[in-house]
Write a protein that holds these residues in place. Sequence first.
Motif, PDB file in Angstrom:
ATOM      1  N   GLY B   2       0.807  -1.217   0.000  1.00 39.57           N
ATOM      2  CA  GLY B   2       0.000   0.000   0.000  1.00 39.57           C
ATOM      3  C   GLY B   2       0.841   1.267   0.000  1.00 39.57           C
ATOM      4  N   LYS B   3       0.262   2.248  -0.658  1.00 39.94           N
ATOM      5  CA  LYS B   3       0.985   3.523  -0.758  1.00 39.94           C
ATOM      6  C   LYS B   3       1.122   4.169   0.612  1.00 39.94           C
ATOM      7  CE  LYS B   3       2.713   5.011  -4.623  1.00 39.94           C
ATOM      8  NZ  LYS B   3       3.180   6.364  -4.884  1.00 39.94           N
ATOM      9  N   LEU B   4       0.230   3.829   1.505  1.00 43.21           N
ATOM     10  CA  LEU B   4       0.279   4.461   2.814  1.00 43.21           C
ATOM     11  C   LEU B   4       1.597   4.155   3.500  1.00 43.21           C
ATOM     12  CD1 LEU B   4      -0.951   5.944   5.174  1.00 43.21           C
ATOM     13  CD2 LEU B   4      -1.816   3.748   5.979  1.00 43.21           C
TER      14      LEU B   4
ATOM     15  N   GLY C 279      -4.616  11.645   0.724  1.00 41.58           N
ATOM     16  CA  GLY C 279      -4.331  12.576  -0.369  1.00 41.58           C
ATOM     17  C   GLY C 279      -3.892  13.933   0.156  1.00 41.58           C
ATOM     18  N   THR C 280      -4.585  14.432   1.165  1.00 39.03           N
ATOM     19  CA  THR C 280      -4.216  15.720   1.748  1.00 39.03           C
ATOM     20  C   THR C 280      -2.812  15.663   2.315  1.00 39.03           C
ATOM     21  OG1 THR C 280      -6.520  15.957   2.403  1.00 39.03           O
ATOM     22  CG2 THR C 280      -4.961  17.516   3.328  1.00 39.03           C
ATOM     23  N   ALA C 281      -2.527  14.595   3.053  1.00 32.73           N
ATOM     24  CA  ALA C 281      -1.215  14.477   3.681  1.00 32.73           C
ATOM     25  C   ALA C 281      -0.118  14.459   2.628  1.00 32.73           C
ATOM     26  CB  ALA C 281      -1.163  13.216   4.543  1.00 32.73           C
ATOM     27  N   VAL C 282      -0.319  13.603   1.602  1.00 30.08           N
ATOM     28  CA  VAL C 282       0.723  13.491   0.575  1.00 30.08           C
ATOM     29  C   VAL C 282       0.905  14.823  -0.135  1.00 30.08           C
ATOM     30  CG1 VAL C 282       1.269  12.426  -1.617  1.00 30.08           C
ATOM     31  CG2 VAL C 282       0.416  11.033   0.244  1.00 30.08           C
ATOM     32  N   VAL C 306       0.675  14.964 -12.846  1.00 24.58           N
ATOM     33  CA  VAL C 306       0.271  14.403 -14.130  1.00 24.58           C
ATOM     34  C   VAL C 306       0.520  12.900 -14.154  1.00 24.58           C
ATOM     35  CG1 VAL C 306       0.669  14.433 -16.595  1.00 24.58           C
ATOM     36  CG2 VAL C 306       0.720  16.559 -15.333  1.00 24.58           C
ATOM     37  N   LEU C 307       1.704  12.501 -13.714  1.00 27.24           N
ATOM     38  CA  LEU C 307       2.039  11.078 -13.677  1.00 27.24           C
ATOM     39  C   LEU C 307       1.077  10.328 -12.761  1.00 27.24           C
ATOM     40  CD1 LEU C 307       5.921  11.244 -13.589  1.00 27.24           C
ATOM     41  CD2 LEU C 307       4.472  10.488 -15.468  1.00 27.24           C
ATOM     42  N   ALA C 308       0.756  10.956 -11.621  1.00 29.48           N
ATOM     43  CA  ALA C 308      -0.151  10.305 -10.679  1.00 29.48           C
ATOM     44  C   ALA C 308      -1.492  10.030 -11.334  1.00 29.48           C
ATOM     45  CB  ALA C 308      -0.341  11.184  -9.445  1.00 29.48           C
ATOM     46  N   VAL C 309      -1.959  10.998 -12.113  1.00 28.27           N
ATOM     47  CA  VAL C 309      -3.244  10.805 -12.771  1.00 28.27           C
ATOM     48  C   VAL C 309      -3.151   9.732 -13.842  1.00 28.27           C
ATOM     49  CG1 VAL C 309      -4.875  11.868 -14.349  1.00 28.27           C
ATOM     50  CG2 VAL C 309      -4.143  13.092 -12.331  1.00 28.27           C
ATOM     51  N   LEU C 316      -4.112   7.019  -4.821  1.00 27.34           N
ATOM     52  CA  LEU C 316      -3.086   6.236  -4.135  1.00 27.34           C
ATOM     53  C   LEU C 316      -3.652   4.935  -3.596  1.00 27.34           C
ATOM     54  CD1 LEU C 316      -1.273   9.112  -2.286  1.00 27.34           C
ATOM     55  CD2 LEU C 316      -0.449   7.806  -4.217  1.00 27.34           C
ATOM     56  N   LEU C 317      -4.891   5.002  -3.107  1.00 23.22           N
ATOM     57  CA  LEU C 317      -5.487   3.780  -2.585  1.00 23.22           C
ATOM     58  C   LEU C 317      -5.733   2.779  -3.707  1.00 23.22           C
ATOM     59  CD1 LEU C 317      -7.993   4.871   0.176  1.00 23.22           C
ATOM     60  CD2 LEU C 317      -5.692   3.971   0.363  1.00 23.22           C
ATOM     61  N   GLY C 318      -6.073   3.314  -4.900  1.00 21.22           N
ATOM     62  CA  GLY C 318      -6.257   2.432  -6.044  1.00 21.22           C
ATOM     63  C   GLY C 318      -4.973   1.703  -6.372  1.00 21.22           C
ATOM     64  N   VAL C 319      -3.869   2.450  -6.317  1.00 22.26           N
ATOM     65  CA  VAL C 319      -2.571   1.836  -6.557  1.00 22.26           C
ATOM     66  C   VAL C 319      -2.298   0.768  -5.523  1.00 22.26           C
ATOM     67  CG1 VAL C 319      -0.099   2.250  -6.526  1.00 22.26           C
ATOM     68  CG2 VAL C 319      -1.585   3.844  -7.700  1.00 22.26           C
ATOM     69  N   GLY C 320      -2.628   1.078  -4.302  1.00 23.47           N
ATOM     70  CA  GLY C 320      -2.414   0.110  -3.231  1.00 23.47           C
ATOM     71  C   GLY C 320      -3.208  -1.162  -3.462  1.00 23.47           C
TER      72      GLY C 320
END
Lengths: 307, 391, 334
Positions: B2-4, C279-282, C306-309, C316-320
């Motif tokens: 996870g990214k977290l 998202g806010t934290a990052v 841009v890369l993130a999108v 980020l959670l989707g990536v996780g």
Amino acid sequence: MSSTLFLVQVLNGLQFGVLLFLIAAGLTLVFGVMDFINLAHGVQYMLGAYLAVAFYGVFDNFLVALVLALLAALAFGLLLEFLVFRHLYARDHLDQVIATFGIILFLNHAVRLVWGAAPLTLPVPEFFTGSISLMAGLHYPVWRLVIIAAGLGVAALLYLLVSFTRIGMLVRAGSTNAAMVSALGVNIERLFMFVFGFGSMLAGFAGIMIAPIISVEPGMGTNILILAFVVIVIGGIGSIRGAFVAALLIGLVDTLGRSFSVDILRLFMAPSPARMVGPALASMLIYVLMAIVLYVRPSGLFPARGR
Amino acid sequence: MGKLTVSVAIAAALGCCWAAGAQAEDNLKVGLITTLSGPPAVLGQQLRNGFSLALKQLGGKLGGRETDLVVADDELKPDVAVTKVKALLDRDKVDFVVGPIFSNILGAIEKPVTEAGVFLISPNAGTSTFAGKECNPNLFVTSYQNDQVHEVLGEYAQSSGMKKVIIIVPNYQAGKDAAAGFKHKFTGEVLDEMYVPLGQLDYSAELTRIAAASPDAVFAFLPGGMGVNFVKQYRQAGLADKIPFLSAFTVDESTLPAQQDAALGMYSGANWAPNLDNPQNKAFVDAYLKEYNAVPATYAFQAYDTALLIDSAVRAVKGNVADKDALRAALQKADFRSLRGDFKFNTNHYPIQNFYLAKVAKRPDGKYETEIVKTVFSKYGDSYAKDCPMK
Amino acid sequence: MASTLAAEAADPEPPRTRRIILPAAIFLILALLPIAAALTHQRYLVDLATRVMVYAVAAVALDLLVGCGGLISFGHAAFIGIGAYAVGILSAHGIGDALVALPTAIIAAMLFAWLTGIVCLRTKGVYFIMITLAFGQMIFFVATSLAPYGGDNGLTIAARNTIAGVALLKSDRAFYYFTLICLLATYLFCRALVASRFGRVLRGGKENTTRMATIGFTIRRFQLVAYIITGGLGGLSGFLLANSAEFVSPAYMSWQQSGELIVMVILGGLGTLHGAIIGTAVYLVVEEWLSGITENWQVIFGPLLVLAVLFARGGLLGVGAKLRRHLAEGDGNG
């Protein structure tokens, strides 16, 4: 307040409106055909101005700078399309907002790295440096008339293109139903590329034309971007006609509002509070206008799609 | 994973980097907070350049102590400025905070810095709030009190016999202060006060009104890009030769490169100009031109003076900056050779200095600058000092 | 509206453990941070984290509106500003108690949400985005013209709000935990809302308004309530922001701020609520970190977004989630 003053302010309003149209035209085209929110339109406008300044510095000729900058703006727009935007057409509006927001951050700063943070200037081409006397003591620069002519010319060109050419027909069809157009055998990717490139050129053209009368600085596209969005929303997304009408309307409302808000308020209140309240109201005027239009016509004045 | 988890790992690594990044403990630390993003970045850069130039010429030492300069970008956002300033205070443990450019940022950071017992020295923002009742023993301003510059033009208009003036300013607090400052000294008729939206590009409506009203002069306070646009359009509308142009912060060395010939002959008010005739100023302008290939504006020279001020104060306390009272007294004494010649602090820690009327001219090397025409105020203190309880 | 939804659909009901463990982990880390900061002598991290949490409150509320309700509001910063100015104006008149300031902030924001929501919700899609932006701008101009409260110079607040007369929030550490509690409460409240019938109606309306109408729901009423709730929570965020910085300024309600909030919500992963916190934290931490390294941080930050999108669909959670699926499949095959 004389009638001459009023007429001159109307002319000023129309000129501002034409300028807004130049900027909004590309935006509504891209949005209407490709359903793509391009926040980076503002930086493409800025880039056009910077490129013109750069080429002018090399060739010392406005026309050469104009042509080269347009070509460079087109090239850059196509590059952006290829690298980033092409992958975002199918995505959510939100994803498009973020990606184009990222591009704004990057370009606003990159422009600063290349050209420095101080404002730059582009001189008016010598042929048009004159001015005509509109009223006692006030000269109207010929270049502003050129801008009006250019804007009307672009409007006419777009009208002809969209209504009478094959590509215009494809644009209108793609604006209504892109999938169907693709199913009918049209290379929709190439169509999108064409539309986007054309939109980039329009944005760059607006930047180049306006550079002689305003300062060229990083972030110059941001405020104009908001106005452009207001224009296309009031006009109806995807409609060139709507953008034209809305741009003129906003130009007039904004200019006349700024010019006469204090005078009008002075009919109701003392000069000092009128001076405070007037400008605040004038700033809000176009947003109030947009709210009213959307309340009455939630899809704008001339919605192109069946929204 | 996870990214977290990755984010947390990064954060932890950063934390360690920050902790390890502490430089030599016995160096003097100065935190510079200024605007380095967006259109006003050019002003922040001038501020940073001016301070860095002074530091370089002093051999990287202030008051004989090696100095570490930490630069922070306030992004013209007050809450970001507060966070950055707190980082300067807690993480970098700065002895001085120098900055900012903008008045609203000063309003936000004054409290955290002064309450932490650290000296805040503003080389540009000079709000009236902190000149009067809310003056602070830990706050020093090396520029001016904002009203004073506008009063210069008001005084000049009044003493030149001008009877009817139009004022044009942006519709925000500094703009309103500018109009008020001008009117302190100008008692003639103000035909119109135009408050234009911040960032306005096209002034055709306002120029039309000005032409129709035919005043004896126009007083403009339009900083940054707004000034570039207005000046260009003023000249293009043919008004520059007909109606005298009095201004503050509208034609200065940061905007002149864009305004160029359009601004020639226009007046401005300031506490300094590049051609101010004293040896240290000549040396400064030459050095700045050589280092940064641009003519310095007030933002640069005031930052330079701030560095000299800190240098003199730290030297006076023999490097012992822990003795705050002695340091404060040394700062108050301002025993340094300012680029503007005489320099003294008023009781409210704002300067007492001369103010000049200046005119835009073209230099022999093709660049543009403002040049002094005459002295309008001599050893002039601001009008808020009497309300300040400090004596 | 294709691909982010696709990413969400692929992982519609994440395993119970993840729905509880991840948020719990986040709050645990936040709870322990001040202790870690004190141990490593990085006290200012507490201030940074406080700012993150303050914006996270607004972001979680926005996630409720955008992720659950499908209503993209580009005027969210207005509610933060209203809440902040409520605190500022009351303080300027000598009223400094949270028991007055907090309800005022929330109610003022909810009122503004109600009045503007009635107009805004008549539109949809990009028109909705623009009209929320318009109202945000209007409030922004009103604030800049409030000369007695500093105009755009802003207004310094004499001291943080007291609670029933006691200066409980004065220390940064105490204020940090107060903010954490507010964030936790906001998160739990929104989560309960999403899981409730109300939430299901909202999500149904996001997918297909006509279908909901056929079943018999006047979706607009539900959307208005959601809009008002989101506004009120934005007001809470504003209350916290004003107290955190002890300063209020119209900059808090600029449209750029609204844009950044949307980015924060998307970055973490739309619709997951705790994604908004991540998202806010990052966003804020990366911005802070990069701007400390170089003044040209935007040149790096922009392309990162841009890369993130482009590559991190579903945030980020989707990536996780994708990583986890890859690992799970890998184990299955190996």
